[in-house]
Enzyme design. Structure first.
Site, PDB file in Angstrom:
ATOM      1  N   GLU A 149       0.795  -1.226   0.000  1.00  0.00           N
ATOM      2  CA  GLU A 149       0.000   0.000   0.000  1.00  0.00           C
ATOM      3  C   GLU A 149       0.831   1.282   0.000  1.00  0.00           C
ATOM      4  O   GLU A 149       0.507   2.248   0.688  1.00  0.00           O
ATOM      5  CB  GLU A 149      -0.966   0.003   1.198  1.00  0.00           C
ATOM      6  CG  GLU A 149      -1.964  -1.137   1.148  1.00  0.00           C
ATOM      7  CD  GLU A 149      -2.937  -1.133   2.320  1.00  0.00           C
ATOM      8  OE1 GLU A 149      -4.083  -1.551   2.129  1.00  0.00           O
ATOM      9  OE2 GLU A 149      -2.533  -0.723   3.425  1.00  0.00           O
ATOM     10  N   CYS A 150       1.884   1.307  -0.771  1.00  0.00           N
ATOM     11  CA  CYS A 150       2.631   2.557  -0.969  1.00  0.00           C
ATOM     12  C   CYS A 150       2.028   3.250  -2.198  1.00  0.00           C
ATOM     13  O   CYS A 150       2.168   2.771  -3.325  1.00  0.00           O
ATOM     14  CB  CYS A 150       4.115   2.266  -1.178  1.00  0.00           C
ATOM     15  SG  CYS A 150       5.112   3.753  -1.371  1.00  0.00           S
TER      16      CYS A 150
END
Length: 676
Positions: free
Chosen positions: A318-319
Site C-alpha cells: 500500500e505505498c
C-alpha cells in the site's frame, strides 16, 4: 423478571455460552484433526496417579513443556497432584529421538505418534517439536467418563500439511502489551500454529527499541514499544512452544512513525507526526537517496541480530507513490534511470533492501506488491490479494504464504475462513513441484478496531479453524463437524488461559452498570460487528477512540444466530424435528420479549443508549419470525402482499444500527419465504 423457562433459554442462547454438543459423526473432539487415527479399547484414566517419564533425548524445554502440560491438565480436571515417581502406576512416556535446531527452521519434522492404552501412554517424536504438538492433542482428548476423567484408547499418527502456519499481530496501530503477546502464544501452541508474525512498525507507531537509531522509538512510539530484552524474552517464550518469531518492519510506505525522528528518510518535506487516523497515507521512504540505504543497512543489521529466525519481513504494501510524484528530484531520477512508474521504483527499492537482508544471511518476506518481473526468486511473497496472486508467485518460482481469506479482523465467520485453501486457485494450475512453493498461510490480526482488552475475542476461537485448514489433511472440510469441535476447543482454550469469553462478559456488565446484564446478553447473542471494511464508513475512528461499546464486546460470529439459521433452514425444507420447532419458538419469543426488559435500562447509560433501536429492531424481527412460524405450523395461507410486506420490513432491519448487524434477520427471512 424473566421466567424460569426463558432464563434457561438465556443460558443456551447467550453468546458467552457458545457451543453445541458433540455428535456421533464428529471423529474426535479436537482441532486440528490429526492425519490418521485408529481406535483402541478402554481408556487411560486421568486421576492424578500417573507419572511422566522421559526417554531418549531430554532438554530443559521438554521439562518446561511437561510442567505446562500438567498445569493445563489441572485447569481442565481440577486434579492438583501429579507424582514425580510412583510404583505400579500408569505411565505417560515421552520418547524424543533427537534435538531440534537451536533456531527452529522452516520444514523441520513436526510429526508425532501418540499411543493411548489403559495402562500406558507413549508419545514419541523425532524431536521436541512433535512432542509439543502431541501434548496438546492429548490435552484436547481428555473427556469425562463414568469413572472420572479419561482419554479413550487410540493410536494417532500425525504431521502437518503445511510447514508455515502463522498468526500475525499488528502492534503498530494499537500497541499490544507483553501479557497479550504471551497469552496469544499460549493459544497458538494449543492449536499447533508455529509462526508468530510480529508487525512492529506502522504510521501510528514504531514499536521496537533501536540502540542504533534511538529516535525511532523515542519520537515515534508515544512511549509504547518493546525493549530489546523484552523481544528476546518473547522469542524464547515462543521457542518453548514450538513457535518461530518473524518481525515485520513496513517499508517504504506505512512508515510515518520512522520519519518523526528521522525526517531525512522521507520523500517529502515534512514535518511528520505520528498518524492518529487509519488508512493509507502519502509519506514514503526516498528510494533514490543512498543515505536511505545506508540507514537501512545499519538498522537491518541491528534487527536481524535481534531476531534469530531465518525470515525477515519488509512489508511493502500500500505505498501509493504520491509523495514520490510530488518530488521533482525523485521524478527526475526515475527519468534518468528508466524507471517507468511507481511500481518499478518500489521494485528498485525492494531489490536494494533485499540485498541488505540477504547480506545478513536472512530471507526476505514481503506482501504482494513486492513481486515484480525482476524480483529475486528467493523473496517470499505473502499474499493479501488471494489464491490466484499467490499461485502466480509460485508459478514464477517464488515461495509464498496465503493470508487472503484469513483476515480475522474483518469479522467473517469461521466457515468462510475454513473454506479457503492455500493451494486452490481459480485461474492458475500448478504442477506438484510448483505447489511446493506454497509454504502455508497466516491469519492476520490488524488492530485498527481492537485493543488489548478485545483482541482475544477477535483471534479466538475462529483462528483454530484456520489452524486446522493449515495442519489437517485437505479432505478434512466438514463445516458442521468443524463448528461442533470449535465449540469444544473454545472451552478448552479457556482452560488453557484464554480470557476472551470472560472479558466479553465483563465488558457487557460494565456497559450496564449494577443492573443484571442477562437481558443485555440476550441482545448481544443476536448481533455481530459489521463485516470486512464496513466499520470505517459507519463511524469516525482514530487511535484515541474508546473501543468499549457492544460492537467491541460481542464476538465476530454469533453462535446462537447461526444455529437459529440452521434450524430455520430445516423447518423451511421440511426436515425439522419437533425439538427444532420448539427451539425456534423459544428463541424467537425470548428475542421478542427481551426488548420490554431492556428499554427500562438502555437510556440510562451513554454506552447503551445507542442500543435502544437495536433492541427494538430485534423484537420486531422476532415477532415477524413468530408469525411466520405459526403460519408454517398451522399450514395457514399467507397472502403474497403480506409476505412481501414482512420481507420488506426485514430488509430494513438488516441495515446496521449502532454499528451492529441483527443476525437473526436471515433466519427469519428463510421462515417468511417458506410461507409460500
Amino acid at each position: 423478571m424473566l421466567s424460569a423457562r426463558m432464563s434457561s433459554v438465556v443460558l443456551v442462547c447467550a453468546f458467552l455460552a457458545g457451543g453445541s454438543p458433540l455428535q456421533a459423526d464428529t471423529p474426535l473432539p479436537i482441532m486440528p484433526l490429526p492425519a490418521h487415527m485408529v481406535e483402541g479399547t478402554g481408556s487411560f484414566p486421568i486421576d492424578g496417579g500417573f507419572q511422566i517419564v522421559f526417554q531418549g533425548h531430554t532438554e530443559p524445554r521438554l521439562e518446561r513443556a511437561r510442567d505446562r502440560f500438567l498445569m493445563n491438565l489441572t485447569r481442565e480436571t481440577g486434579i492438583l497432584h501429579w507424582p514425580a515417581s510412583s510404583v505400579n502406576q500408569p505411565q505417560f512416556v515421552i520418547n524424543t529421538a533427537e534435538p531440534s535446531a537451536e533456531v527452529e527452521q522452516l520444514g523441520e519434522d513436526e510429526s508425532y505418534r501418540l499411543e493411548v492404552a489403559p495402562a500406558r501412554v507413549l508419545l514419541s517424536a523425532p524431536n521436541p517439536l512433535g512432542i509439543l504438538h502431541g501434548l496438546q492433542t492429548f490435552l484436547q482428548l481428555v473427556q469425562t467418563s463414568p469413572q472420572g476423567f479419561a482419554v479413550a484408547s487410540m493410536t494417532i499418527e500425525d504431521r502437518p500439511r503445511f510447514a508455515w502456519r502463522g498468526l500475525m499481530i499488528d502492534a503498530g496501530r494499537h500497541f499490544m502489551p507483553l501479557d497479550v503477546i504471551r497469552q496469544t502464544l499460549d493459544g497458538m501452541e494449543a492449536v499447533k500454529l508455529n509462526v508468530f508474525h510480529w508487525h512492529l512498525s506502522e504510521d501510528q507507531g514504531f514499536r521496537v527499541e533501536s540502540k542504533v537509531f534511538p529516535l525511532l522509538q523515542q519520537k515515534g512510539s508515544d512511549g509504547l514499544y518493546y525493549t530489546q530484552d523484552q523481544i528476546r524474552d518473547i522469542i524464547e517464550y515462543a521457542r518453548d512452544r514450538g513457535i518461530r518469531v518473524i518481525p515485520e518492519f513496513d517499508m517504504p510506505g506505512h512508515a510515518t512513525s520512522w520519519f518523526v525522528g528521522y525526517p531525512d528518510l522521507a520523500s517529502g518535506k515534512g514535518p511528520y507526526r505520528i498518524e492518529r487516523k487509519w488508512g493509507i497515507f502519502d509519506p514514503a521512504m526516498d528510494p533514490t537517496r543512498e543515505a536511505t540505504y545506508k540507514f537501512l543497512d545499519r538498522f537491518i543489521g541491528e534487527m536481524t541480530a535481534l531476531f534469530p529466525d531465518a525470515y525477515f519481513h519488509i512489508g511493502g504494501d500500500e505505498c501509493n507513490g504520491k509523495e514520490w510524484q510530488a518530488n521533482s528530484r525523485i521524478t527526475q531520477y526515475m527519468r534518468e534511470h528508466g524507471i517507468k512508474d511507481n511500481a518499478a521504483l518500489q521494485a528498485y527499492f525492494t531489490g536494494r533492501v533485499q540485498k541488505l537482508v540477504t547480506k545478513r544471511g536472512k530471507i526476505t518476506v514481503g506482501w504482494d506488491e513486492v513481486l515484480q518481473p525482476d524480483t529475486p526468486k528467493d523473496v517470499v511473497i505473502q499474499s493479501w490479494r488471494g489464491q490466484d496472486s499467490l499461485a502466480q508467485a509460485a508459478l514464477r518460482g517464488n515461495r509464498g504464504i496465503l493470508s487472503a481469506g484469513y483476515y480475522i479482523d474483518l469479522n467473517e465467520p469461521a466457515s468462510q475462513h475454513y473454506a479457503v485453501d492455500p493451494l486452490e486457485s481459480a485461474t492458475v494450475k500448478l504442477t506438484s513441484e510448483q505447489q511446493s512453493n506454497i509454504m502455508g498461510g497466516e491469519a492476520t490480526m490488524w488492530t485498527e478496531y481492537v485493543t488489548p482488552e478485545t483482541i482475544g475475542s477477535r483471534i479466538w476461537p475462529r483462528t483454530a479453524a484456520i489452524a486446522e485448514r493449515l495442519w489437517s489433511p485437505k479432505e478434512t472440510n466438514g463445516i458442521d463437524s468443524m463448528y461442533r469441535r470449535l465449540a469444544i476447543v473454545s472451552r478448552d482454550l479457556e482452560y488453557y488461559g484464554q480470557t476472551y469469553r470472560s472479558v466479553s462478559e465483563r465488558m457487557l456488565q460494565r456497559m450496564i452498570g449494577d443492573v443484571d446484564s442477562s437481558s443485555l446478553k440476550v441482545l448481544a447473542s443476536a448481533v455481530e460487528p459489521p463485516k470486512e471494511y464496513a466499520r470505517e464508513e459507519l463511524g469516525n475512528y482514530d487511535s484515541f477512540t474508546p473501543l468499549n461499546r457492544m460492537v467491541d464486546a460481542v464476538p465476530p460470529e454469533s453462535d446462537c444466530a447461526r444455529e437459529f439459521r440452521d434450524v430455520a433452514n430445516r423447518i423451511a425444507i421440511g426436515k425439522a424435528t419437533p425439538s427444532d420447532w420448539q427451539q425456534a419458538r423459544q428463541w424467537l419469543t425470548l428475542w421478542r420479549d427481551n426488548d420490554s426488559v431492556l428499554q427500562r435500562y438502555l437510556p440510562q447509560s451513554a454506552l447503551t443508549a445507542e442500543l435502544v433501536s437495536v433492541s427494538h429492531n430485534l423484537s420486531m424481527a422476532a415477532a415477524i419470525g413468530l408469525s411466520a412460524l405459526g403460519s408454517l405450523e398451522n399450514r395457514e395461507t399467507v397472502s403474497p402482499s403480506a409476505r412481501q410486506g414482512q420481507l420488506s420490513s426485514l430488509k430494513s432491519l438488516e441495515a446496521p444500527h449502532a454499528v451492529l448487524l441483527d443476525m437473526i434477520v436471515p433466519g427469519v427471512e428463510v421462515l417468511v419465504a417458506a410461507t409460500r
